[in-house]
Design a protein around this motif. Structure first.
Motif, PDB file in Angstrom:
ATOM      1  N   LEU A  19      27.837 -28.176 -61.179  1.00 52.12           N
ATOM      2  CA  LEU A  19      26.386 -28.099 -61.329  1.00 52.12           C
ATOM      3  C   LEU A  19      25.657 -28.887 -60.243  1.00 52.12           C
ATOM      4  N   ILE A  20      26.208 -30.041 -59.875  1.00 56.30           N
ATOM      5  CA  ILE A  20      25.608 -30.844 -58.794  1.00 56.30           C
ATOM      6  C   ILE A  20      25.611 -30.057 -57.489  1.00 56.30           C
ATOM      7  N   LYS A  21      26.732 -29.389 -57.231  1.00 54.40           N
ATOM      8  CA  LYS A  21      26.851 -28.584 -56.012  1.00 54.40           C
ATOM      9  C   LYS A  21      25.906 -27.390 -56.054  1.00 54.40           C
ATOM     10  N   LEU A  22      25.779 -26.780 -57.234  1.00 54.41           N
ATOM     11  CA  LEU A  22      24.869 -25.645 -57.406  1.00 54.41           C
ATOM     12  C   LEU A  22      23.429 -26.053 -57.128  1.00 54.41           C
ATOM     13  N   ILE A  23      23.032 -27.185 -57.673  1.00 57.81           N
ATOM     14  CA  ILE A  23      21.664 -27.681 -57.475  1.00 57.81           C
ATOM     15  C   ILE A  23      21.402 -27.982 -56.004  1.00 57.81           C
ATOM     16  N   LYS A  24      22.384 -28.577 -55.348  1.00 56.27           N
ATOM     17  CA  LYS A  24      22.220 -28.930 -53.934  1.00 56.27           C
ATOM     18  C   LYS A  24      22.127 -27.691 -53.045  1.00 56.27           C
ATOM     19  N   ASN A  25      22.986 -26.704 -53.308  1.00 56.22           N
ATOM     20  CA  ASN A  25      23.012 -25.511 -52.466  1.00 56.22           C
ATOM     21  C   ASN A  25      21.844 -24.568 -52.728  1.00 56.22           C
ATOM     22  N   LYS A  26      21.488 -24.392 -54.001  1.00 56.18           N
ATOM     23  CA  LYS A  26      20.454 -23.409 -54.346  1.00 56.18           C
ATOM     24  C   LYS A  26      19.044 -23.979 -54.311  1.00 56.18           C
ATOM     25  N   TYR A  27      18.903 -25.233 -54.747  1.00 56.29           N
ATOM     26  CA  TYR A  27      17.567 -25.814 -54.852  1.00 56.29           C
ATOM     27  C   TYR A  27      17.311 -26.904 -53.813  1.00 56.29           C
ATOM     28  N   ARG A  28      18.294 -27.141 -52.939  1.00 59.61           N
ATOM     29  CA  ARG A  28      18.162 -28.146 -51.880  1.00 59.61           C
ATOM     30  C   ARG A  28      17.750 -29.503 -52.438  1.00 59.61           C
ATOM     31  N   LYS A  29      18.354 -29.860 -53.562  1.00 66.18           N
ATOM     32  CA  LYS A  29      18.044 -31.149 -54.196  1.00 66.18           C
ATOM     33  C   LYS A  29      19.352 -31.876 -54.474  1.00 66.18           C
ATOM     34  N   ASP A  30      19.487 -33.076 -53.923  1.00 66.02           N
ATOM     35  CA  ASP A  30      20.699 -33.871 -54.109  1.00 66.02           C
ATOM     36  C   ASP A  30      20.470 -34.885 -55.223  1.00 66.02           C
ATOM     37  N   ILE A  31      21.147 -34.669 -56.377  1.00 61.32           N
ATOM     38  CA  ILE A  31      20.966 -35.589 -57.502  1.00 61.32           C
ATOM     39  C   ILE A  31      22.180 -36.493 -57.694  1.00 61.32           C
ATOM     40  N   SER A  32      23.078 -36.495 -56.721  1.00 59.56           N
ATOM     41  CA  SER A  32      24.327 -37.257 -56.858  1.00 59.56           C
ATOM     42  C   SER A  32      24.096 -38.758 -56.982  1.00 59.56           C
ATOM     43  N   LYS A  33      22.918 -39.249 -56.573  1.00 60.17           N
ATOM     44  CA  LYS A  33      22.611 -40.681 -56.661  1.00 60.17           C
ATOM     45  C   LYS A  33      21.568 -40.969 -57.729  1.00 60.17           C
ATOM     46  N   ASP A  34      21.106 -39.935 -58.408  1.00 64.04           N
ATOM     47  CA  ASP A  34      20.073 -40.075 -59.432  1.00 64.04           C
ATOM     48  C   ASP A  34      20.748 -40.294 -60.790  1.00 64.04           C
ATOM     49  N   SER A  35      20.809 -41.536 -61.229  1.00 64.00           N
ATOM     50  CA  SER A  35      21.540 -41.873 -62.459  1.00 64.00           C
ATOM     51  C   SER A  35      20.959 -41.185 -63.689  1.00 64.00           C
ATOM     52  N   ARG A  36      19.651 -41.071 -63.766  1.00 59.96           N
ATOM     53  CA  ARG A  36      19.028 -40.433 -64.936  1.00 59.96           C
ATOM     54  C   ARG A  36      19.338 -38.939 -64.969  1.00 59.96           C
ATOM     55  N   ALA A  37      19.230 -38.294 -63.816  1.00 62.75           N
ATOM     56  CA  ALA A  37      19.514 -36.865 -63.741  1.00 62.75           C
ATOM     57  C   ALA A  37      20.989 -36.599 -64.039  1.00 62.75           C
TER      58      ALA A  37
END
Length: 201
Positions: free
Chosen positions: A69-87
């Motif tokens: 899901l993290i990879k999907l979000i990064k590739n499709k929505y151009r949003k990196d949440i890998s450092k966002d603890s809440r997300a």
């Protein structure tokens, strides 16, 4: 308490296992401490067998879904949440929900972030499962398909149809076993762990 060869004592309102160590001293261990000792012993045994340091000790489906899901979000929505603890915390809960939902559904809608959602299908899940099996078998255990004799399914994931169809990955030559009583499997595991613990003290 009458069935175990050690004493259960009360320490700060919690049950502790009181045992006599090899040097003759009496020590009380908390369940968390015993778990740590057992895991340390298992890690050392595995490292001795593999001849290398082990950093990961568990091929986790929840973690696999989370990474997907993290990879999907990064590739499709151009949003990196890998450092966002809440997300990440929210997505971890969603990964657990998705795994459970696949026990009875062909497709699951995953809630990502900011009210955005994506469908996850059995086919995509199958790729995640195959990746887990392949890593456990070839990377961690260093085994080939023809060296696998049996597959034992335990835990919540056995209810997912794709997990039960692991025979396809092994070309139908190995049939996953589902007849083992889960409580019995856990009890046997605890017995083995207890034996390792006694040997380590």
């Amino acid at each position: 308490m009458q069935l175990v060869p050690y004493k259960i004592v009360n320490k700060d309102g919690k049950p502790y296992s009181q045992v006599e160590t090899k040097d003759g001293e009496t020590t009380a261990f908390s369940p968390e401490e015993i778990s740590a000792i057992v895991l340390t012993k298992m890690k050392a045994t595995a490292e001795a067998f593999l001849g290398k340091i082990i950093t990961d000790a568990c091929e986790d489906l929840n973690q696999r879904i989370l990474e997907y899901l993290i990879k999907l979000i990064k590739n499709k929505y151009r949003k990196d949440i890998s450092k966002d603890s809440r997300a990440l915390a929210k997505l971890r809960i969603e990964a657990e929900r998705v795994k459970r939902a696949f026990s009875s559904q062909q497709q699951v809608v995953v809630e990502l972030f900011d009210d955005l959602s994506e469908p996850l299908t059995f086919e995509e899940l199958n790729d995640l499962l195959t990746g887990l099996v392949k890593k456990a078998m070839t990377t961690d255990a260093r085994l080939e398909k023809h060296q696998i004799d049996d597959i034992l399914l335990v835990g919540e994931s056995i209810n997912i149809p794709k997990v039960q169809h692991l025979r396809d990955y092994f070309n139908g030559k190995v049939e996953p076993k589902k007849s083992v009583n889960l409580d019995e499997a856990v009890a046997i595991g605890v017995a083995v762990a207890g034996d390792l613990l006694i040997g380590a003290l």
